[in-house]
Motif scaffolding. Structure first.
Motif, PDB file in Angstrom:
ATOM      1  N   ALA A 203     -73.654  62.317  32.952  1.00 14.82           N
ATOM      2  CA  ALA A 203     -74.516  61.291  33.530  1.00 14.82           C
ATOM      3  C   ALA A 203     -75.268  61.831  34.740  1.00 14.82           C
ATOM      4  O   ALA A 203     -76.440  61.496  34.962  1.00 14.82           O
ATOM      5  N   GLU A 204     -74.597  62.655  35.504  1.00 14.00           N
ATOM      6  CA  GLU A 204     -75.231  63.224  36.691  1.00 14.00           C
ATOM      7  C   GLU A 204     -76.351  64.184  36.314  1.00 14.00           C
ATOM      8  O   GLU A 204     -77.365  64.293  37.013  1.00 14.00           O
ATOM      9  N   ALA A 205     -76.183  64.902  35.191  1.00 16.99           N
ATOM     10  CA  ALA A 205     -77.160  65.921  34.801  1.00 16.99           C
ATOM     11  C   ALA A 205     -78.324  65.362  34.005  1.00 16.99           C
ATOM     12  O   ALA A 205     -79.341  66.041  33.854  1.00 16.99           O
ATOM     13  N   CYS A 206     -78.219  64.159  33.457  1.00 13.07           N
ATOM     14  CA  CYS A 206     -79.254  63.622  32.574  1.00 13.07           C
ATOM     15  C   CYS A 206     -80.548  63.375  33.358  1.00 13.07           C
ATOM     16  O   CYS A 206     -80.571  62.557  34.293  1.00 13.07           O
ATOM     17  N   PRO A 207     -81.646  64.034  33.005  1.00 13.51           N
ATOM     18  CA  PRO A 207     -82.881  63.901  33.788  1.00 13.51           C
ATOM     19  C   PRO A 207     -83.682  62.633  33.494  1.00 13.51           C
ATOM     20  O   PRO A 207     -84.566  62.266  34.264  1.00 13.51           O
ATOM     21  N   THR A 208     -83.381  61.953  32.381  1.00  8.92           N
ATOM     22  CA  THR A 208     -84.169  60.778  31.993  1.00  8.92           C
ATOM     23  C   THR A 208     -83.450  59.460  32.247  1.00  8.92           C
ATOM     24  O   THR A 208     -84.021  58.401  31.991  1.00  8.92           O
ATOM     25  N   GLY A 209     -82.190  59.521  32.700  1.00  2.00           N
ATOM     26  CA  GLY A 209     -81.428  58.295  32.886  1.00  2.00           C
ATOM     27  C   GLY A 209     -80.907  57.706  31.595  1.00  2.00           C
ATOM     28  O   GLY A 209     -80.528  56.530  31.555  1.00  2.00           O
ATOM     29  N   ALA A 210     -80.876  58.514  30.533  1.00  2.00           N
ATOM     30  CA  ALA A 210     -80.378  58.019  29.252  1.00  2.00           C
ATOM     31  C   ALA A 210     -78.876  57.749  29.297  1.00  2.00           C
ATOM     32  O   ALA A 210     -78.358  56.963  28.504  1.00  2.00           O
ATOM     33  N   ILE A 211     -78.146  58.414  30.200  1.00  8.32           N
ATOM     34  CA  ILE A 211     -76.701  58.218  30.348  1.00  8.32           C
ATOM     35  C   ILE A 211     -76.469  57.556  31.704  1.00  8.32           C
ATOM     36  O   ILE A 211     -76.841  58.101  32.744  1.00  8.32           O
ATOM     37  N   GLN A 212     -75.857  56.394  31.668  1.00  7.29           N
ATOM     38  CA  GLN A 212     -75.613  55.624  32.890  1.00  7.29           C
ATOM     39  C   GLN A 212     -74.121  55.351  33.020  1.00  7.29           C
ATOM     40  O   GLN A 212     -73.465  54.961  32.048  1.00  7.29           O
ATOM     41  N   TYR A 213     -73.582  55.552  34.218  1.00  4.58           N
ATOM     42  CA  TYR A 213     -72.153  55.365  34.477  1.00  4.58           C
ATOM     43  C   TYR A 213     -71.957  54.167  35.406  1.00  4.58           C
ATOM     44  O   TYR A 213     -72.744  53.944  36.331  1.00  4.58           O
ATOM     45  N   GLY A 214     -70.895  53.389  35.129  1.00  2.00           N
ATOM     46  CA  GLY A 214     -70.591  52.249  35.978  1.00  2.00           C
ATOM     47  C   GLY A 214     -69.524  51.376  35.363  1.00  2.00           C
ATOM     48  O   GLY A 214     -68.933  51.715  34.318  1.00  2.00           O
ATOM     49  N   PRO A 215     -69.213  50.233  35.988  1.00  2.00           N
ATOM     50  CA  PRO A 215     -68.257  49.300  35.395  1.00  2.00           C
ATOM     51  C   PRO A 215     -68.712  48.869  34.002  1.00  2.00           C
ATOM     52  O   PRO A 215     -69.887  48.547  33.799  1.00  2.00           O
ATOM     53  N   ARG A 216     -67.809  48.866  33.074  1.00  2.00           N
ATOM     54  CA  ARG A 216     -68.176  48.605  31.682  1.00  2.00           C
ATOM     55  C   ARG A 216     -68.843  47.244  31.515  1.00  2.00           C
ATOM     56  O   ARG A 216     -69.826  47.113  30.767  1.00  2.00           O
ATOM     57  N   GLU A 217     -68.328  46.222  32.161  1.00  2.00           N
ATOM     58  CA  GLU A 217     -68.903  44.889  32.007  1.00  2.00           C
ATOM     59  C   GLU A 217     -70.352  44.848  32.511  1.00  2.00           C
ATOM     60  O   GLU A 217     -71.202  44.185  31.918  1.00  2.00           O
ATOM     61  N   LYS A 218     -70.634  45.566  33.589  1.00  2.00           N
ATOM     62  CA  LYS A 218     -72.003  45.598  34.096  1.00  2.00           C
ATOM     63  C   LYS A 218     -72.918  46.363  33.146  1.00  2.00           C
ATOM     64  O   LYS A 218     -74.089  46.001  32.961  1.00  2.00           O
ATOM     65  N   LEU A 219     -72.399  47.439  32.559  1.00  5.80           N
ATOM     66  CA  LEU A 219     -73.211  48.190  31.608  1.00  5.80           C
ATOM     67  C   LEU A 219     -73.553  47.340  30.386  1.00  5.80           C
ATOM     68  O   LEU A 219     -74.651  47.452  29.831  1.00  5.80           O
ATOM     69  N   ILE A 220     -72.634  46.495  29.953  1.00  4.00           N
ATOM     70  CA  ILE A 220     -72.905  45.600  28.822  1.00  4.00           C
ATOM     71  C   ILE A 220     -74.039  44.641  29.175  1.00  4.00           C
ATOM     72  O   ILE A 220     -74.934  44.378  28.358  1.00  4.00           O
ATOM     73  N   LEU A 221     -74.024  44.121  30.413  1.00  2.00           N
ATOM     74  CA  LEU A 221     -75.092  43.222  30.842  1.00  2.00           C
ATOM     75  C   LEU A 221     -76.431  43.952  30.895  1.00  2.00           C
ATOM     76  O   LEU A 221     -77.473  43.402  30.502  1.00  2.00           O
ATOM     77  N   VAL A 222     -76.409  45.202  31.382  1.00  5.32           N
ATOM     78  CA  VAL A 222     -77.638  46.000  31.411  1.00  5.32           C
ATOM     79  C   VAL A 222     -78.185  46.197  30.002  1.00  5.32           C
ATOM     80  O   VAL A 222     -79.390  46.045  29.748  1.00  5.32           O
ATOM     81  N   ALA A 223     -77.311  46.529  29.082  1.00  5.35           N
ATOM     82  CA  ALA A 223     -77.739  46.766  27.709  1.00  5.35           C
ATOM     83  C   ALA A 223     -78.302  45.493  27.066  1.00  5.35           C
ATOM     84  O   ALA A 223     -79.338  45.520  26.386  1.00  5.35           O
ATOM     85  N   ARG A 224     -77.629  44.365  27.288  1.00  8.18           N
ATOM     86  CA  ARG A 224     -78.114  43.114  26.710  1.00  8.18           C
ATOM     87  C   ARG A 224     -79.475  42.728  27.273  1.00  8.18           C
ATOM     88  O   ARG A 224     -80.328  42.194  26.544  1.00  8.18           O
ATOM     89  N   GLU A 225     -79.681  42.985  28.547  1.00  8.05           N
ATOM     90  CA  GLU A 225     -80.967  42.666  29.152  1.00  8.05           C
ATOM     91  C   GLU A 225     -82.075  43.525  28.552  1.00  8.05           C
ATOM     92  O   GLU A 225     -83.192  43.040  28.293  1.00  8.05           O
ATOM     93  N   ARG A 226     -81.789  44.791  28.301  1.00  7.48           N
ATOM     94  CA  ARG A 226     -82.799  45.647  27.679  1.00  7.48           C
ATOM     95  C   ARG A 226     -83.115  45.183  26.267  1.00  7.48           C
ATOM     96  O   ARG A 226     -84.287  45.163  25.849  1.00  7.48           O
ATOM     97  N   MET A 227     -82.098  44.798  25.522  1.00  8.46           N
ATOM     98  CA  MET A 227     -82.333  44.314  24.162  1.00  8.46           C
ATOM     99  C   MET A 227     -83.125  43.010  24.181  1.00  8.46           C
ATOM    100  O   MET A 227     -83.924  42.738  23.283  1.00  8.46           O
TER     101      MET A 227
END
Length: 369
Positions: A203-227
């Motif tokens: 995640a630290e090395a990804c130059p495009t932000g394709a890999i994001q690290y964080g609390p799983r529940e927050k990542l699910i909310l991020v993904a749902r918002e994008r969809m």
């Protein structure tokens, strides 16, 4: 807009899939058989995961296939760097899987003769909420941590590789270099880093932000918002949110999972839960197995005897037919030889008579004055 296939919509009930695909059934049978030596076939409660656990989100629409994550992974795990440098697209000519030299790999999908857009997906251990590798390991070498990663203890591993075979995502590899110290290798989700408050190396090395690290529940909310914002851009399911009980690695898909090398139509029940029904039959199988084995043995022996008797009869019939054919040929040749002999005898007599007549006619001419 991406839509779920009609069959998958109808398969939903009570927040999970009621339909078990053939792949899920086989995986359940395999896991149940492998875990039968240690698991209890009692009621298995659904484990929703440790609260506040961390996770990673991979957005396949942002991944450009640079493979920076591969190089970062090898560096933090003291592995040799990938043989193909960044930018060498020949690495995508075949689909790769994690190995003892690469704990994570990036594969390319699409872009062939059909003209479909290219999509890249990262492949590594999914760090399941209820890992099947842990359920089949009879020495308890795998542990699910509250932080999210699934950890492996090589000091107790016996090298049976049940975990490698049971993983539904083909994410585990095995070291064959030193048979005296067997070791299963896989992505650790950079556990030594995250317990120090650091970000996983990929995640630290990804130059495009394709890999994001964080609390799983927050990542699910991020993904749902994008969809929600870009329904035409994403497949309408977050892979890893519920499949086989959920995983710490989440994947936003640009296409259906089967088009990106992922299994489709997976049930929402964890694999260890699916094995409960199989394991509950273990006592009955243990009781009737000796009798069944004896019956199978007797049946096999009788079947072998019948087959041998049929083979003997077949060989005898073939021998009889062979002898008959030889006898027919002998009679035919004998008849032909007799006919040729009779023909030669008649020809000889005819020539002899002709010579006698010629001789008699010549003698009569000599006596005339």
């Amino acid at each position: 807009m991406h839509r779920l296939p009609q069959g998958r919509k109808e398969a939903r009930q009570g927040g999970r899939f009621m339909k078990l695909s053939r792949r899920g059934f086989i995986a359940g049978v395999s896991a149940g058989a492998l875990a039968a030596g240690t698991a209890r076939a009692g009621a298995h409660k659904r484990f929703r995961g440790y609260p506040g656990r961390m996770g990673l989100l991979h957005d396949t629409t942002l991944c450009v296939g640079c493979r920076s994550c591969e190089f970062a992974c090898t560096e933090v795990n003291d592995l040799p760097p990938p043989t193909q440098p960044v930018g060498d697209t020949r690495v995508f000519e075949k689909t790769r899987g994690p190995s003892d030299k690469l704990y994570t790999v990036v594969n390319r999908y699409g872009g062939g003769a059909g003209g479909s857009p290219v999509v890249f997906r990262k492949h590594q251990c999914m760090h399941c909420n209820e890992p099947c590798c842990a359920s089949v390991c009879f020495v308890k070498a795998f542990t699910k941590t509250p932080e999210g990663p699934v950890l492996y203890d090589p000091s107790v591993c016996v090298g049976c590789r049940y975990c490698v075979f049971a993983c539904p995502y083909y994410a585990l590899a095995y070291e064959y270099g030193n048979p005296a110290t067997p070791r299963v290798v896989r992505c650790t989700m950079c556990y030594p880093r995250i317990i120090k408050g650091q970000v996983p190396a990929c995640a630290e090395a990804c130059p495009t932000g394709a890999i994001q690290y964080g609390p799983r529940e927050k990542l699910i909310l991020v993904a749902r918002e994008r969809m929600r914002k870009w329904p035409d851009k994403y497949y309408p399911e977050l892979f890893g949110e519920n499949e086989y009980g959920g995983t710490s690695w989440l994947t936003l898909l640009a296409r259906p999972p089967e088009q990106l090398g992922l299994p489709a139509d997976l049930p929402y029940d964890p694999l260890p839960n699916l094995t409960t029904n199989f394991l509950s039959m273990a006592p009955l199988v243990a009781a009737i197995f000796p009798g069944m084995l004896g019956g199978f043995h007797a049946f096999a022996k009788r079947k072998q005897k019948v087959a041998e008797e049929k083979m003997r009869q077949h060989e005898a019939e073939l021998k009889r037919r062979h002898e008959q054919e030889i006898e027919k040929l002998e009679r035919r040749y004998r008849s032909q030889l007799e006919a040729l002999g009779e023909q030669a005898r008649k020809e000889y007599e005819r020539r002899l008579q002709a010579e006698q007549k010629a001789a008699a006619a010549g003698g009569g001419k000599e006596q005339q004055p």
